[in-house]
Structure formats: C-alpha cells, structure tokens
Design a protein around this motif. Structure first.
Motif, PDB file in Angstrom:
ATOM      1  N   LEU A  50       8.341  -9.662   4.698  1.00 48.92           N
ATOM      2  CA  LEU A  50       6.993  -9.199   5.007  1.00 48.92           C
ATOM      3  C   LEU A  50       6.103  -9.096   3.779  1.00 48.92           C
ATOM      4  O   LEU A  50       4.910  -9.423   3.835  1.00 48.92           O
ATOM      5  N   THR A  51       6.681  -8.669   2.659  1.00 52.57           N
ATOM      6  CA  THR A  51       5.859  -8.377   1.477  1.00 52.57           C
ATOM      7  C   THR A  51       6.350  -9.051   0.200  1.00 52.57           C
ATOM      8  O   THR A  51       5.643  -9.039  -0.807  1.00 52.57           O
ATOM      9  N   GLY A  52       7.577  -9.571   0.202  1.00 53.47           N
ATOM     10  CA  GLY A  52       8.182 -10.124  -1.001  1.00 53.47           C
ATOM     11  C   GLY A  52       9.029  -9.132  -1.768  1.00 53.47           C
ATOM     12  O   GLY A  52       9.729  -9.510  -2.719  1.00 53.47           O
ATOM     13  N   TYR A  53       8.970  -7.856  -1.396  1.00 55.16           N
ATOM     14  CA  TYR A  53       9.660  -6.799  -2.144  1.00 55.16           C
ATOM     15  C   TYR A  53      11.160  -7.065  -2.204  1.00 55.16           C
ATOM     16  O   TYR A  53      11.819  -7.219  -1.181  1.00 55.16           O
ATOM     17  N   ASP A  54      11.705  -7.080  -3.418  1.00 57.80           N
ATOM     18  CA  ASP A  54      13.091  -7.451  -3.673  1.00 57.80           C
ATOM     19  C   ASP A  54      13.770  -6.345  -4.465  1.00 57.80           C
ATOM     20  O   ASP A  54      13.450  -6.133  -5.635  1.00 57.80           O
ATOM     21  N   SER A  55      14.715  -5.633  -3.822  1.00 57.70           N
ATOM     22  CA  SER A  55      15.346  -4.490  -4.492  1.00 57.70           C
ATOM     23  C   SER A  55      16.627  -4.114  -3.779  1.00 57.70           C
ATOM     24  O   SER A  55      16.843  -4.479  -2.613  1.00 57.70           O
ATOM     25  N   GLY A  56      17.461  -3.358  -4.480  1.00 60.20           N
ATOM     26  CA  GLY A  56      18.632  -2.763  -3.859  1.00 60.20           C
ATOM     27  C   GLY A  56      18.410  -1.314  -3.496  1.00 60.20           C
ATOM     28  O   GLY A  56      19.350  -0.609  -3.121  1.00 60.20           O
ATOM     29  N   GLY A  57      17.179  -0.861  -3.588  1.00 63.58           N
ATOM     30  CA  GLY A  57      16.882   0.543  -3.337  1.00 63.58           C
ATOM     31  C   GLY A  57      17.101   0.990  -1.912  1.00 63.58           C
ATOM     32  O   GLY A  57      17.081   2.197  -1.634  1.00 63.58           O
ATOM     33  N   PHE A  58      17.361   0.055  -1.018  1.00 62.31           N
ATOM     34  CA  PHE A  58      17.565   0.410   0.377  1.00 62.31           C
ATOM     35  C   PHE A  58      18.839   1.238   0.592  1.00 62.31           C
ATOM     36  O   PHE A  58      19.020   1.832   1.647  1.00 62.31           O
ATOM     37  N   VAL A  59      19.725   1.279  -0.405  1.00 59.48           N
ATOM     38  CA  VAL A  59      20.945   2.058  -0.240  1.00 59.48           C
ATOM     39  C   VAL A  59      20.656   3.556  -0.289  1.00 59.48           C
ATOM     40  O   VAL A  59      21.520   4.369   0.056  1.00 59.48           O
ATOM     41  N   PHE A  60      19.461   3.941  -0.737  1.00 56.62           N
ATOM     42  CA  PHE A  60      19.044   5.337  -0.704  1.00 56.62           C
ATOM     43  C   PHE A  60      18.108   5.518   0.497  1.00 56.62           C
ATOM     44  O   PHE A  60      18.375   5.022   1.561  1.00 56.62           O
ATOM     45  N   PHE A  61      17.050   6.207   0.343  1.00 51.74           N
ATOM     46  CA  PHE A  61      16.038   6.363   1.386  1.00 51.74           C
ATOM     47  C   PHE A  61      14.809   5.599   0.922  1.00 51.74           C
ATOM     48  O   PHE A  61      14.185   5.946  -0.076  1.00 51.74           O
ATOM     49  N   ASP A  69      17.774  19.685  -3.217  1.00 47.90           N
ATOM     50  CA  ASP A  69      17.159  19.962  -1.924  1.00 47.90           C
ATOM     51  C   ASP A  69      16.168  18.872  -1.502  1.00 47.90           C
ATOM     52  O   ASP A  69      15.288  19.109  -0.668  1.00 47.90           O
ATOM     53  N   ALA A  70      16.299  17.667  -2.078  1.00 47.43           N
ATOM     54  CA  ALA A  70      15.362  16.581  -1.747  1.00 47.43           C
ATOM     55  C   ALA A  70      15.456  16.226  -0.265  1.00 47.43           C
ATOM     56  O   ALA A  70      16.542  16.167   0.310  1.00 47.43           O
ATOM     57  N   ASN A  71      14.296  15.998   0.328  1.00 48.70           N
ATOM     58  CA  ASN A  71      14.237  15.536   1.713  1.00 48.70           C
ATOM     59  C   ASN A  71      13.136  14.481   1.811  1.00 48.70           C
ATOM     60  O   ASN A  71      11.986  14.793   2.127  1.00 48.70           O
ATOM     61  N   PRO A  72      13.458  13.207   1.518  1.00 47.51           N
ATOM     62  CA  PRO A  72      12.430  12.174   1.549  1.00 47.51           C
ATOM     63  C   PRO A  72      11.793  12.004   2.920  1.00 47.51           C
ATOM     64  O   PRO A  72      10.678  11.478   3.013  1.00 47.51           O
ATOM     65  N   ALA A  73      12.475  12.449   3.974  1.00 47.02           N
ATOM     66  CA  ALA A  73      11.850  12.379   5.299  1.00 47.02           C
ATOM     67  C   ALA A  73      10.595  13.229   5.348  1.00 47.02           C
ATOM     68  O   ALA A  73       9.619  12.892   6.039  1.00 47.02           O
ATOM     69  N   ALA A  74      10.587  14.338   4.597  1.00 46.20           N
ATOM     70  CA  ALA A  74       9.383  15.173   4.536  1.00 46.20           C
ATOM     71  C   ALA A  74       8.264  14.452   3.788  1.00 46.20           C
ATOM     72  O   ALA A  74       7.080  14.553   4.171  1.00 46.20           O
ATOM     73  N   ASP A  75       8.616  13.716   2.727  1.00 49.65           N
ATOM     74  CA  ASP A  75       7.616  12.906   2.021  1.00 49.65           C
ATOM     75  C   ASP A  75       7.051  11.833   2.957  1.00 49.65           C
ATOM     76  O   ASP A  75       5.849  11.530   2.917  1.00 49.65           O
ATOM     77  N   LEU A  76       7.924  11.259   3.764  1.00 52.16           N
ATOM     78  CA  LEU A  76       7.480  10.232   4.704  1.00 52.16           C
ATOM     79  C   LEU A  76       6.544  10.822   5.758  1.00 52.16           C
ATOM     80  O   LEU A  76       5.513  10.226   6.093  1.00 52.16           O
ATOM     81  N   LYS A  77       6.892  11.994   6.252  1.00 47.90           N
ATOM     82  CA  LYS A  77       6.025  12.646   7.238  1.00 47.90           C
ATOM     83  C   LYS A  77       4.646  12.934   6.643  1.00 47.90           C
ATOM     84  O   LYS A  77       3.616  12.785   7.329  1.00 47.90           O
ATOM     85  N   ALA A  78       4.607  13.310   5.369  1.00 45.07           N
ATOM     86  CA  ALA A  78       3.323  13.582   4.720  1.00 45.07           C
ATOM     87  C   ALA A  78       2.470  12.322   4.666  1.00 45.07           C
ATOM     88  O   ALA A  78       1.238  12.377   4.841  1.00 45.07           O
ATOM     89  N   ILE A  79       3.085  11.161   4.438  1.00 45.03           N
ATOM     90  CA  ILE A  79       2.340   9.893   4.437  1.00 45.03           C
ATOM     91  C   ILE A  79       1.790   9.616   5.826  1.00 45.03           C
ATOM     92  O   ILE A  79       0.623   9.225   5.994  1.00 45.03           O
TER      93      ILE A  79
END
Length: 392
Positions: free
Chosen positions: A46-57, A98-108
């Motif tokens: 979709l965008t060209g983005y190339d990374s292994g970061g998908f193993v996290f959130f 106590d990280a919760n990236p889902a909360a960051d996503l909800k803020a977006i």
C-alpha cells in the motif's frame, strides 16, 4: 548523509497512491469509515513501508476519505518509515512497563473523529497477535465499531500489476539458478544441510532477500514429512532428499519443489515420479481464467487416487504467493483445496505441488512450481528439470 523522505520507494509513488485510492474506494463501498492495517505485507503493497517492526505493535490508520495515512510504530522504525514509504504522519509509542500502544492508537482515531464509526481491523496477519488484539478490544470497548476486514487488502493485492509480475519473474530466475546449485552440490557423504547452504549462498549471492521461512531439505526417512525438521543428516549412497524452498525478491516470493535421489531408483519410486509429473502438468494446464481453485484440487486428488496414492495426498495442494514477510512465504488465502470457489484471474500467481510421501515404504516424491495465470496458457515462473534427478 541526510535522511531523504520517500527516497527508497519500491514502486513509483503514483502506483502506491493508486493502490491507496483503490482501498479507500473499497472502504466507501462497504460503508466503513476507516481501516486499521496491521499486516506488513499490506503496508508494503500500500505504501512501500519495509520493516520488521510488525513483530511488536504497529498499525496504520487509513480513512475512507482522502486524509493522510497515519502510522503508529516504535522509534527504531521511524527513519525506515520516512524513507521507504509514502507515509508522512508517523507517530511513536514508547516502550515502558505500563505501555499500551492500543491507547495511543485510540487517541489517533479520536483525532480523526472516528468515535462511533465503523472501523475495520486487519486480523489475518502475523502483525497482530492475540495479545495485541485483546489490548485493542479492551481499550476501545464500544467507543467505535471494530469489525473484521474480511481480507479486504489481501484480495486487493491478489492480482499482480505488470511491475509486480516483473519482480516475480526475477525471483523465478533466481530460484532456477538455486535449484541448479543444489543439484550440482548433491552427493553422498554431505550433510543435507550442505545443500541448504548451497541454496542460501546461491539466492543471497544472486540478490534475493533472506527467505521468510526455513526451506525444507528433508532426507532419508524424513523425506516423507511435509515440514522441515531440525538436526542435519548425512546423505548416503542409497538415499533421497525432498527439497522445497522459497525465493523472495523485494519481498515477492516464488517457490519450487523437487526430489533428488541417490543410487538405484526403486520401480515404485520412479512410478511415483511419473504420476507426480503427470498430475502437475494437468493441474498447470487448468490454471486459466474462470477455472476454480477447487477444480485444480480435483485434478490433483483424482490423479493420485487413480494411481493408488489416495492415502498419501494432502487436504490442500497449493496456494497464492506474492508479498510475504516472516514467518511464511505463503500469501493465503486463497488456497487450493476441495470445493474452493475462487476463480483464476490473469495476474494471479500460484504455487502448487504434488507431494507424495509413502509412510509404509518410506519412499517420497515431490514436484512443484510457481506459475502466473494469463489470458491463455499459464506462464511457469520456476522451472523443473526435464528428468528425475538421480545421483549415482
């Protein structure tokens, strides 16, 4: 050297933006307000983005309207996102106990006015673990309508563009040269892992990516297995090794399957080869526009059943290939299994094989290749030798 945004796009920017337009049109058609993209394959397409970061959130938010895509990822992926993709709005979530990236996503999503909206979420991907889905569900609650995406992006990328097909043809040539290298290396006294090393040296020296999954180089009694196993084994003067491996070039995968025999070939095993090659030919000829994947499976099943190998056949005999990141080279669905209703279309790329492992005799035989569906006869992207390979 300074970082130049979008300096390493894998496709022309116009192609990537056109794909984004297709997704947005599909979202509007289905009445969705946005989509949460967790699949690295989808992000690359979709965008060209190339990374292994998908193993996290890691998640991209794509709205049905024309607002820019927003990516939520970790700091190690920031520069890659800037340089390899069209994404300009990149947000970072920080590691913490106590990280919760889902909360960051909800803020977006809140910034985008999506409260109460219908938001599709890409579920069939290794980029969204059960834990991360649970965090999203617990964090969002009924704040928005979170719904299954029904494989929307996967099916959008099923039919390849001319540029994608060119990449897969290149991967096919790399794959062919690797099979030659494996056959040339094969001899009694080596470890079966020596052949695996020849494959890796060939493809990596030829410009391929690291394969997204481990190849299958099963020798001796293990050749009847459908999966790779640990611990190298020494090849003997009377032996067999079944080889199945992917080749990824720019993350686009092709695959091959072949069997190398050593010493005298039992008549039964030669018959297994003759049957496998005949069935593969019939299956290949069927890969034309309008044919269902279930009809291709029927050719496989009927061929093995008629030859007396019904007990050995699998419940599926192939699948779509294309963009794949670890841990698999399969881009599924679709798969080739009984009753599969998806029809072949020009631009689809499929790998299918005839694997026949006889648990009673211990004899194995497997043949398989990758092909491209065209307007007429399919184009085979990975070759196989004309004759059975026997090392004496």
């Amino acid at each position: 050297m300074s970082v130049t945004p979008q300096s390493m796009l894998p496709f022309p920017k116009t192609d990537l933006l056109a794909r984004q337009d297709r997704l947005r049109a599909k979202l509007r058609e289905t009445g969705a307000d946005a989509m949460l993209v967790f699949s690295q394959e989808s992000l690359f397409w979709l965008t060209g983005y190339d990374s292994g970061g998908f193993v996290f959130f890691q998640c991209a938010v794509v709205t049905a309207d024309d607002r820019p895509i927003t990516l939520l990822t970790r700091r190690p992926d920031l520069l890659q996102a800037k340089m390899t993709s069209t994404i300009e709005d990149i947000r970072i979530w920080q590691d913490a106990d106590d990280a919760n990236p889902a909360a960051d996503l909800k803020a977006i999503l809140d910034e985008l006015g999506l409260q109460g909206g219908r938001v599709l979420i890409e579920l069939n991907t290794h980029g969204l673990t059960g834990w991360n889905l649970w965090r999203c569900q617990q964090t969002f609650g009924d704040w928005c309508r979170l719904e299954h995406d029904e494989q929307m992006l996967r099916f959008l990328r099923l039919v390849k563009s001319p540029a994608e097909i060119d990449i897969m043809r290149t991967a096919g040539k790399i794959c062919d040269r690797a099979l030659d290298a494996v056959i040339e290396t094969a001899r009694p006294g080596l470890l079966d892992s020596d052949l695996k090393a020849a494959y890796l040296a060939s493809i990596l020296g030829d410009g391929a990516d690291m394969p997204p999954n481990a190849p299958l180089f099963n020798s001796g009694e293990r050749a009847v297995f459908g999966r790779g196993v640990t611990k190298p084994r020494k090849l003997e003067a009377q032996d067999q090794i079944l080889v199945e491996y992917p080749v990824a070039y720019r993350h686009y995968n092709v695959k091959t399957e072949w069997t190398v025999l050593f010493g005298q070939v039992p008549d039964k095993q030669r018959h297994m080869y003759d049957v496998g090659r005949e069935v593969l030919t019939k299956m290949t000829d069927l890969a034309r526009p309008g044919t269902t994947l279930g009809e291709i499976f029927d050719a496989y099943a009927n061929g093995l059943d008629a030859a007396g190998y019904g007990r050995a056949r699998y419940g599926a005999t192939g699948y779509s290939v294309g963009i794949s990141y670890a841990p698999t080279s399969m881009d599924v669905p679709p798969m080739i299994y009984p009753g599969a209703q998806m029809r072949c279309e020009p631009g689809m790329t499929l790998f299918y094989h005839v694997m026949n492992g006889d648990g009673d005799t211990g004899l194995a035989m497997g043949v398989g290749h990758t092909l491209l569906v065209t307007e007429g006869a399919p184009e085979v992207l990975t070759y196989l030798p004309d004759e059975l390979t026997v090392i004496t």
